[in-house]
Enzyme design. Structure first.
Site, PDB file in Angstrom:
ATOM      1  N   SER A 141       0.848  -1.193   0.000  1.00 37.93           N
ATOM      2  CA  SER A 141       0.000   0.000   0.000  1.00 37.93           C
ATOM      3  C   SER A 141       0.878   1.235   0.000  1.00 37.93           C
ATOM      4  O   SER A 141       2.034   1.206   0.459  1.00 37.93           O
ATOM      5  CB  SER A 141      -0.898   0.011   1.241  1.00 37.93           C
ATOM      6  OG  SER A 141      -1.557   1.254   1.393  1.00 37.93           O
ATOM      7  N   TYR A 155      -0.997  -1.216  10.491  1.00 37.30           N
ATOM      8  CA  TYR A 155      -1.313  -1.328   9.061  1.00 37.30           C
ATOM      9  C   TYR A 155      -0.155  -0.850   8.182  1.00 37.30           C
ATOM     10  O   TYR A 155       0.367  -1.593   7.349  1.00 37.30           O
ATOM     11  CB  TYR A 155      -2.585  -0.559   8.717  1.00 37.30           C
ATOM     12  CG  TYR A 155      -3.009  -0.791   7.284  1.00 37.30           C
ATOM     13  CD1 TYR A 155      -3.660  -1.962   6.921  1.00 37.30           C
ATOM     14  CD2 TYR A 155      -2.733   0.140   6.291  1.00 37.30           C
ATOM     15  CE1 TYR A 155      -4.032  -2.204   5.609  1.00 37.30           C
ATOM     16  CE2 TYR A 155      -3.094  -0.082   4.973  1.00 37.30           C
ATOM     17  CZ  TYR A 155      -3.744  -1.250   4.641  1.00 37.30           C
ATOM     18  OH  TYR A 155      -4.099  -1.487   3.324  1.00 37.30           O
TER      19      TYR A 155
END
Length: 273
Positions: A141, A155
């Site tokens: 990401s 995350y």
């Protein structure tokens, strides 16, 4: 068109994983689809078989189990099925501050987001090298390329791990016929933000910040075929990556924190996104 080549897609029941499955089938790859939602996997597999005349196998699995990767690879081996393309896509967001969640939630998150993709690559890489062909896409990401933010403690860290892991693995596999890519999308239309409860917040983002999952998957396969160790989807996301690379660390962290407040979802202890 691929011939007698097979791809394993984790998290294939929705979003980017489903898009990868569709794009792989369109390119002629047989697919093994794994996720927790059996009904969705079976519906997708049936569609891909009919539309593209490829073999689509459903393998329901919860990658939060520490024995999941070993069990999956063993089951494929028992059926005489080898994997040429690995799409490590399964993932989710765990919202809230670190001490607001029980350790069991964090342990499961680390298992799904880091341990499972690493183990799947470790178990499948030798066969890829022996056959002289392999493709591994680790869906990371943009969050792994910018400073961390409060409220999503693990995350960005997990995505940064996948990026560094992919770079190292790409170097180790050089010259073997195996390509490895960390794919770094930004905001992508999928169920991800519905699952972690952030949909009302991220919906405030302007339209130009968003990409569709089909484009992300198509670009990801093109990138790994071209041998790019890291690929960031979208011009805006590539600009953001560049900006945070040139900014002083302190300023970059403050900017990330200011932006993060807009999209922070707080959970009570024991909740899971």
């Amino acid at each position: 068109m691929a011939s007698n080549r097979r791809a394993l897609v984790t998290g294939a029941s929705a979003g980017i994983g489903e898009a990868f499955a569709r794009e792989l089938a369109r390119r002629g790859f047989d697919v093994v689809l794994t996720a927790r939602r059996t009904d969705r996997l079976e519906a997708l597999a049936a569609e891909l078989r009919e539309r593209h005349a490829i073999e689509a196998i459903v393998a329901p699995l919860d990658l939060a189990r520490t024995d999941a990767a070993e069990a999956l690879v063993a089951a494929l081996g028992d059926q005489g099925l080898h994997i040429d393309v690995l799409i490590n896509n399964a993932g989710y967001g765990l919202t809230g501050y670190l001490d607001e969640q029980p350790w069991e939630a964090h342990a499961a998150f680390i298992q799904v987001m880091m341990a499972a993709p690493t183990e799947l690559a470790w178990r499948l890489l030798p066969g890829m090298k022996a056959r002289g062909y392999g493709r591994i896409v680790n869906v990371a990401s943009l969050a792994g390329l910018v400073p961390g933010s409060a409220g999503h403690t693990l995350y960005g860290a997990s995505k940064a791990y996948l990026i560094r892991f992919s770079q190292s693995l790409a170097l180790e596999a050089a010259g073997t016929g195996v390509h490895v890519t960390a794919l770094c999308p930004g905001f992508t239309y999928s169920e991800f933000h519905d699952v972690n409860g952030a949909r009302p917040l991220v919906s405030k983002m302007p339209g130009y910040m968003w990409m569709d999952a089909a484009t992300v998957a198509r670009e990801g396969l093109d990138a790994v075929e071209a041998g790019k160790p890291v690929y960031v989807n979208g011009r805006m996301n590539r600009f953001i990556k560049w900006l945070f690379k040139v900014l002083p660390d302190g300023l970059a962290l403050k900017m990330t924190e200011r932006q993060g407040r807009r999209f922070r979802v707080r959970r009570e202890r024991g909740g899971q996104g």
